[in-house]
Design a protein around this motif. Structure first.
Motif, PDB file in Angstrom:
ATOM      1  N   ASP A 127      15.709  -6.470  -5.462  1.00 24.44           N
ATOM      2  CA  ASP A 127      16.450  -7.684  -5.136  1.00 24.44           C
ATOM      3  C   ASP A 127      15.683  -8.485  -3.877  1.00 24.44           C
ATOM      4  O   ASP A 127      16.587  -9.392  -3.467  1.00 24.44           O
ATOM      5  CB  ASP A 127      18.022  -7.487  -5.040  1.00 24.44           C
ATOM      6  CG  ASP A 127      18.177  -6.673  -3.843  1.00 24.44           C
ATOM      7  OD1 ASP A 127      17.304  -5.891  -3.561  1.00 24.44           O
ATOM      8  OD2 ASP A 127      19.236  -6.278  -3.632  1.00 24.44           O
ATOM      9  N   ASN A 128      14.738  -8.154  -3.616  1.00 27.15           N
ATOM     10  CA  ASN A 128      14.053  -8.973  -2.356  1.00 27.15           C
ATOM     11  C   ASN A 128      13.161  -9.653  -2.814  1.00 27.15           C
ATOM     12  O   ASN A 128      12.066  -9.324  -3.144  1.00 27.15           O
ATOM     13  CB  ASN A 128      13.395  -7.689  -1.438  1.00 27.15           C
ATOM     14  CG  ASN A 128      12.771  -8.372  -0.067  1.00 27.15           C
ATOM     15  OD1 ASN A 128      12.692  -9.477  -0.204  1.00 27.15           O
ATOM     16  ND2 ASN A 128      12.641  -7.559   0.863  1.00 27.15           N
ATOM     17  N   ASP A 129      13.446 -10.993  -3.133  1.00 28.57           N
ATOM     18  CA  ASP A 129      12.703 -11.994  -3.762  1.00 28.57           C
ATOM     19  C   ASP A 129      11.230 -12.166  -2.805  1.00 28.57           C
ATOM     20  O   ASP A 129      10.162 -12.421  -3.272  1.00 28.57           O
ATOM     21  CB  ASP A 129      13.165 -13.214  -4.023  1.00 28.57           C
ATOM     22  CG  ASP A 129      14.092 -13.200  -5.150  1.00 28.57           C
ATOM     23  OD1 ASP A 129      13.825 -12.198  -6.013  1.00 28.57           O
ATOM     24  OD2 ASP A 129      14.772 -14.005  -5.471  1.00 28.57           O
ATOM     25  N   SER A 130      11.523 -12.172  -1.594  1.00 26.76           N
ATOM     26  CA  SER A 130      10.467 -12.528  -0.587  1.00 26.76           C
ATOM     27  C   SER A 130       9.317 -11.181  -0.895  1.00 26.76           C
ATOM     28  O   SER A 130       8.125 -11.706  -0.783  1.00 26.76           O
ATOM     29  CB  SER A 130      10.692 -12.490   0.802  1.00 26.76           C
ATOM     30  OG  SER A 130      11.653 -13.526   0.974  1.00 26.76           O
ATOM     31  N   PHE A 131       9.870 -10.032  -0.812  1.00 33.28           N
ATOM     32  CA  PHE A 131       8.678  -8.870  -0.782  1.00 33.28           C
ATOM     33  C   PHE A 131       8.134  -9.205  -2.439  1.00 33.28           C
ATOM     34  O   PHE A 131       6.906  -8.987  -2.594  1.00 33.28           O
ATOM     35  CB  PHE A 131       9.443  -7.536  -0.952  1.00 33.28           C
ATOM     36  CG  PHE A 131       8.595  -6.269  -1.172  1.00 33.28           C
ATOM     37  CD1 PHE A 131       7.772  -5.968  -0.155  1.00 33.28           C
ATOM     38  CD2 PHE A 131       8.407  -6.134  -2.512  1.00 33.28           C
ATOM     39  CE1 PHE A 131       6.907  -4.868  -0.400  1.00 33.28           C
ATOM     40  CE2 PHE A 131       7.606  -5.098  -2.637  1.00 33.28           C
ATOM     41  CZ  PHE A 131       6.855  -4.266  -1.750  1.00 33.28           C
ATOM     42  N   LEU A 132       8.965  -9.386  -3.334  1.00 32.38           N
ATOM     43  CA  LEU A 132       8.504  -9.488  -4.826  1.00 32.38           C
ATOM     44  C   LEU A 132       7.459 -10.716  -4.904  1.00 32.38           C
ATOM     45  O   LEU A 132       6.231 -10.614  -5.582  1.00 32.38           O
ATOM     46  CB  LEU A 132       9.508  -9.652  -5.868  1.00 32.38           C
ATOM     47  CG  LEU A 132      10.340  -8.382  -5.797  1.00 32.38           C
ATOM     48  CD1 LEU A 132      11.488  -8.739  -7.091  1.00 32.38           C
ATOM     49  CD2 LEU A 132       9.677  -7.123  -6.385  1.00 32.38           C
ATOM     50  N   ALA A 133       7.510 -11.760  -4.224  1.00 31.23           N
ATOM     51  CA  ALA A 133       6.648 -12.813  -4.367  1.00 31.23           C
ATOM     52  C   ALA A 133       5.342 -12.659  -3.675  1.00 31.23           C
ATOM     53  O   ALA A 133       4.471 -12.943  -4.215  1.00 31.23           O
ATOM     54  CB  ALA A 133       7.125 -14.110  -3.619  1.00 31.23           C
ATOM     55  N   ALA A 134       5.497 -12.069  -2.381  1.00 31.12           N
ATOM     56  CA  ALA A 134       4.183 -11.669  -1.514  1.00 31.12           C
ATOM     57  C   ALA A 134       3.450 -10.334  -2.459  1.00 31.12           C
ATOM     58  O   ALA A 134       2.182 -10.474  -2.661  1.00 31.12           O
ATOM     59  CB  ALA A 134       4.954 -11.046  -0.255  1.00 31.12           C
TER      60      ALA A 134
END
Length: 190
Positions: A127-134
């Motif tokens: 659920d951590n979109d910032s991590f997934l995007a990076a």
């Protein structure tokens, strides 16, 4: 006299009998082409730096998924600059010396930005979109680096490129094969 001279003894002549380009004329033409190719390389370097800088300043995600637009923009700029340089009459003058600059722009632009984003993204979680995007962007950058490496290798041809350009292809190979490497070295960022 000048460029229209017809005798080989005429020092300023470019053409001899039958319209044949003389040795001195060929040398002058090569020098001119070299100057144009060097100017093009300089211009491509400026374009590359600015285009990558602009691409890295955005926060947008691509519509297809969780990949930052800076990856597409940066690699597109690198591909465009290199491709234009290979289309010159002297690609060894225009394209080969551009390869180290290309690697530097990618390492200091999108890859440094992605390392910083990975460091600041928080824990790996679904659920951590910032991590997934990076993370997705790093993976995509690795894929793009492989494609770019192939284009550069084909564009440099059969071994006539300068050793520095061939070494830089190795840098592209490293970028392509180890996208996690960028995350692992994030502590070197300011």
């Amino acid at each position: 006299g000048g460029a229209g001279g017809s005798g080989e003894g005429d020092e300023g002549a470019l053409y001899g009998e039958g319209g044949r380009l003389l040795g001195a004329g060929r040398r002058r033409l090569r020098e001119c082409a070299r100057g144009v190719a060097e100017a093009l390389r300089g211009g491509e370097g400026v374009y590359l730096g600015r285009a990558v800088g602009i691409a890295c300043s955005g926060d947008e995600l691509e519509e297809e998924g969780l990949v930052l637009a800076l990856v597409d923009g940066s690699f597109f700029a690198a591909l465009r600059a290199f491709t234009r340089a290979t289309r010159t009459a002297l690609p060894d003058v225009a394209a080969a010396p551009l390869v180290p600059r290309l690697c530097e722009a990618l390492e200091q632009g999108p890859l440094a930005t992605l390392r910083l984003r990975m460091r600041n993204a928080g824990a790996a979680a679904a659920d951590n979109d910032s991590f997934l995007a990076a993370a997705n962007s790093l993976s995509c950058a690795g894929s793009y680096a492989r494609r770019l490496r192939d284009v550069v290798t084909n564009g440099l041809g059969d071994g006539h490129a300068a050793p520095r350009a061939r070494w830089s292809v190795g840098r592209l190979d490293a970028l392509a094969s180890r996208p996690r490497h960028f995350r692992d070295t994030s502590e070197t960022l300011p």
